[in-house]
Design a protein around this motif. Structure first.
Motif, mmCIF file in Angstrom:
data_model
loop_
_atom_site.group_PDB
_atom_site.id
_atom_site.type_symbol
_atom_site.label_atom_id
_atom_site.label_comp_id
_atom_site.label_asym_id
_atom_site.label_seq_id
_atom_site.Cartn_x
_atom_site.Cartn_y
_atom_site.Cartn_z
ATOM 1 N N ARG A 38 -12.999 -8.963 -8.265
ATOM 2 C CA ARG A 38 -13.894 -8.402 -7.242
ATOM 3 C C ARG A 38 -13.221 -8.376 -5.878
ATOM 4 O O ARG A 38 -13.398 -7.438 -5.105
ATOM 5 N N VAL A 39 -12.436 -9.401 -5.571
ATOM 6 C CA VAL A 39 -11.742 -9.444 -4.280
ATOM 7 C C VAL A 39 -10.714 -8.317 -4.181
ATOM 8 O O VAL A 39 -10.548 -7.688 -3.135
ATOM 9 N N SER A 40 -10.042 -8.046 -5.298
ATOM 10 C CA SER A 40 -8.975 -7.038 -5.271
ATOM 11 C C SER A 40 -9.483 -5.630 -5.562
ATOM 12 O O SER A 40 -8.726 -4.662 -5.433
ATOM 13 N N ALA A 41 -10.763 -5.505 -5.956
ATOM 14 C CA ALA A 41 -11.306 -4.177 -6.275
ATOM 15 C C ALA A 41 -11.207 -3.261 -5.056
ATOM 16 O O ALA A 41 -11.597 -3.624 -3.953
ATOM 17 N N GLY A 42 -10.700 -2.083 -5.264
ATOM 18 C CA GLY A 42 -10.553 -1.124 -4.166
ATOM 19 C C GLY A 42 -9.136 -1.021 -3.660
ATOM 20 O O GLY A 42 -8.744 0.004 -3.095
ATOM 21 N N ILE A 43 -8.342 -2.093 -3.841
ATOM 22 C CA ILE A 43 -6.952 -2.031 -3.384
ATOM 23 C C ILE A 43 -5.975 -2.367 -4.501
ATOM 24 O O ILE A 43 -4.764 -2.405 -4.271
ATOM 25 N N ASP A 44 -6.508 -2.640 -5.708
ATOM 26 C CA ASP A 44 -5.600 -2.934 -6.809
ATOM 27 C C ASP A 44 -4.731 -1.713 -7.094
ATOM 28 O O ASP A 44 -5.156 -0.571 -6.961
ATOM 29 N N LYS A 45 -3.506 -1.953 -7.437
ATOM 30 C CA LYS A 45 -2.512 -0.911 -7.730
ATOM 31 C C LYS A 45 -2.224 -0.019 -6.518
ATOM 32 O O LYS A 45 -1.800 1.124 -6.665
ATOM 33 N N MET A 46 -2.474 -0.550 -5.317
ATOM 34 C CA MET A 46 -2.198 0.228 -4.104
ATOM 35 C C MET A 46 -0.992 -0.297 -3.337
ATOM 36 O O MET A 46 -0.737 0.135 -2.218
ATOM 37 N N SER A 47 -0.253 -1.220 -3.915
ATOM 38 C CA SER A 47 0.860 -1.811 -3.166
ATOM 39 C C SER A 47 1.900 -0.764 -2.796
ATOM 40 O O SER A 47 2.382 -0.725 -1.651
ATOM 41 N N ASN A 48 2.251 0.115 -3.744
ATOM 42 C CA ASN A 48 3.250 1.146 -3.452
ATOM 43 C C ASN A 48 2.734 2.152 -2.427
ATOM 44 O O ASN A 48 3.483 2.614 -1.559
ATOM 45 N N VAL A 49 1.446 2.487 -2.532
ATOM 46 C CA VAL A 49 0.847 3.435 -1.587
ATOM 47 C C VAL A 49 0.858 2.859 -0.177
ATOM 48 O O VAL A 49 1.254 3.528 0.788
ATOM 49 N N LEU A 50 0.426 1.608 -0.045
ATOM 50 C CA LEU A 50 0.405 0.981 1.276
ATOM 51 C C LEU A 50 1.818 0.808 1.827
ATOM 52 O O LEU A 50 2.041 0.953 3.036
ATOM 53 N N ALA A 51 2.775 0.516 0.955
ATOM 54 C CA ALA A 51 4.168 0.410 1.403
ATOM 55 C C ALA A 51 4.663 1.751 1.930
ATOM 56 O O ALA A 51 5.386 1.814 2.934
ATOM 57 N N ALA A 52 4.252 2.847 1.263
ATOM 58 C CA ALA A 52 4.647 4.185 1.717
ATOM 59 C C ALA A 52 4.029 4.495 3.079
ATOM 60 O O ALA A 52 4.706 5.016 3.979
#
Length: 603
Positions: A262-276
């Motif tokens: 629940r804490v990570s919902a919404g940003i999970d699998k977004m590490s590469n996007v945020l890095a970009a």
């Protein structure tokens, strides 16, 4: 010596292609070496285990593992460099495609088409082969919408001046603008509104995850396990204690898995996007800006004008990347047993939100603004013969266009016209069929749209007041709305008349009014419409085939002025020059055109 811009793009495509050839060779070499390490490492480990020397066996495993991980890291880095090179090559190839008359790889704005808009449908602002398709270099959904907004509503003079200054600066920064375009290209392909998704996450309530006791244990638990493992080498019962602590850590991880999700919902699998995004933010932060608008936008990428947003977003990207280890059961399980990994990353995410929640969204807004400006800058760079229009603040309605051309007609096919709105408020254009009346109206309107967005115009010089365009050109019936052509014309005309009556800044472009009725009513109705426009102090341009309407110039001197497009007939052949001329038209060609398709009109 600076290359012509199309040659510059060609050179950049060639350079990136050469880089990609080298990178592919390096990646293939690393892949082969990884295979060698797997095979050779297995043999090495097997031989070391045969010696039954424990420390040698452990060292061999560690050595092979470190070499393999190093190669994986090396290949990942090369793949990232390759992706960046591919994106930059695509950006340049897309410019060459546009130069060659091929479709733009970015969105053409078809979703913004609105037949009831005051001017966008008549002036080909959105959709295939439109102004938007020519201009757009935006990847993020926010920028795509922003650029559309600039084209469907005129900005005020000060905003236009700011944008002009900004795009002049950006047009000179080819390397920088292309790096930003390449850095955001992933969003063009995915078409996901990451800003909205991120905003939803940041604005969701913070979960009260874990009390003080659990937070304290997460800090000391891994040390207790390490201590138990160390003591187990000397005191045998500590082996069981270490196993129990490890199991407790694993059970804690399983028990809190739902909360972590629940804490990570919404940003999970977004590490590469945020890095970009962080990399693009940094491009803005580290650039030296001179124009007022670019400086102001760049300041949105700093917390209170000091701490860069790029660093904060990169920190969050790294936290999410570490949290994503939980998706690998083996790695995630080991990390949680020994380090209580998920708990540490969740605490880091919550701390990040508390520190940055209200400060980062402005950075995404600034980037979308930069994307729209980069789009206008590309137009300015690609067409050095176009000019930035002068916006009149005199209080008088002004329109002077020198060597004006249609921005969507190829340069070698377009014909330049010069028009000055002097000593009249309404230009009445008569002329032969196919002589250029309608194209001239669209030429004026399209360049006004560009001017009011802050973009360059397809003219040697243009002086124009900011007005509210309303057009009457492509009138269509509608089966869906049970609307005939004439009813559609009346509805459109009502909108035009109301706009002129209520809005003194309205500027109309009318092309052949009331086509859906008989010639007598058409003339009488058109005359009545123009007389009402005169009475309401209207300003604009009217194109018509009705020669009788030209008499309105005599009846309204200083208000209506006649212009025309005509043809020349040479040895029975019609010659079009598509040039606007003073006065009413005296040469017509309908009979000749009908004769060409086999219809003879009796004299």
């Amino acid at each position: 010596m600076q290359l012509p811009i199309n040659q510059e793009y060609q050179q950049r495509v060639a350079t990136k292609s050469a880089e990609l050839t080298v990178l592919n060779k390096k990646i293939n070499a690393v892949s082969l070496f990884r295979l060698f390490v797997i095979v050779g490492g297995a043999i090495l480990i097997f031989q070391c285990f045969r010696t039954e020397i424990v420390w040698l066996s452990l060292v061999s495993v560690l050595f092979v593992l470190l070499v393999f991980m190093g190669l994986v890291s090396k290949q990942s880095k090369l793949e990232r460099i390759k992706k960046a090179a591919e994106d930059e090559r695509w950006v340049n190839q897309n410019e060459l495609d546009i130069w060659a008359g091929k479709p733009n790889g970015y969105a053409d704005g078809a979703e913004f088409f609105d037949s009831k808009h005051p001017y966008t449908s008549d002036l080909d602002v959105f959709g295939e082969a439109s102004l938007y398709a020519l201009i757009n270099r935006c990847s993020t959904p926010e920028a795509i919408v922003r650029l559309a907004g600039w084209l469907d509503k005129a900005a005020d003079p000060s905003t236009i001046a700011e944008r002009q200054e900004a795009i002049k600066e950006l047009a000179a920064k080819l390397n920088w603008t292309q790096r930003v375009q390449a850095g955001l290209l992933f969003n063009r392909q995915e078409k996901i509104n990451y800003e909205r998704r991120f905003a939803t996450y940041l604005n969701s309530p913070l979960l009260n995850f874990a009390g003080k006791a659990l937070r304290l244990y997460v800090k000391v638990g891994p040390w207790l396990l390490l201590l138990a493992i160390g003591l187990s080498f000397f005191i045998k019962p500590f082996t069981g204690i270490a196993v129990v602590i490890g199991l407790i850590h694993l059970l804690m991880t399983i028990g809190y898995a739902g909360t972590v999700t629940r804490v990570s919902a919404g940003i999970d699998k977004m590490s590469n996007v945020l890095a970009a995004f962080a990399a693009v933010f940094k491009q803005v932060e580290t650039e030296d800006w001179q124009s007022a608008l670019n400086k102001r936008l760049a300041l949105q990428l700093y917390f209170e004008g000091k701490q860069p947003v790029s660093a904060a977003i990169k920190d969050l990207s790294d936290i999410i990347s570490r949290l994503e280890y939980r998706n690998n059961m083996l790695i995630g399980g080991l990390y949680n047993i020994f380090l209580l990994w998920d708990f540490r990353q969740v605490f880091a995410v919550l701390a990040w939100r508390r520190d940055h929640q209200g400060h980062v969204l402005g950075a995404f807004d600034a980037i979308s603004h930069f994307e729209a400006l980069i789009s206008l800058a590309a137009l300015h760079r690609n067409h050095p013969d176009w000019s930035l229009p002068e916006i009149s603040n005199s209080g008088q309605r002004s329109l002077v266009a020198i060597d004006l051309k249609h921005p969507l007609i190829p340069a070698l096919q377009s014909v330049a016209n010069t028009y000055r709105m002097e000593n009249h408020r309404i230009a009445l254009i008569t002329g032969s069929n196919m002589a250029g009346k309608s194209t001239f109206l669209r030429t004026v309107g399209s360049n006004m749209v560009l001017a009011f967005a802050g973009a360059p115009v397809c003219a040697a010089h243009m002086l124009v007041s900011v007005v509210h365009l309303v057009t009457y050109m492509r009138i269509r019936d509608s089966l869906h709305e049970s609307t005939s052509t004439f009813k559609a014309e009346l509805d459109r005309m009502q909108m035009i008349l109301q706009s002129v009556e209520c809005d003194k800044e309205a500027f109309f472009l009318l092309d052949e009014m009331l086509r859906g009725t008989n010639s007598v009513d058409k003339y009488r109705g058109s005359k009545a419409v123009i007389q009402k426009l005169i009475a309401d102090q209207g300003t604009g341009i009217v194109a018509t085939h009705d020669l009788q309407l030209a008499k309105l110039a005599e009846e309204n001197p200083g208000i209506v002025q006649n212009f025309h497009f005509d043809i020349q007939v040479h040895e029975g052949e019609m010659l079009f020059d598509y040039k606007i001329k003073d006065g009413e038209c005296t040469i017509f060609n309908a009979s000749m055109l009908l004769r060409q398709i086999g219809v003879i009109i009796e004299e």
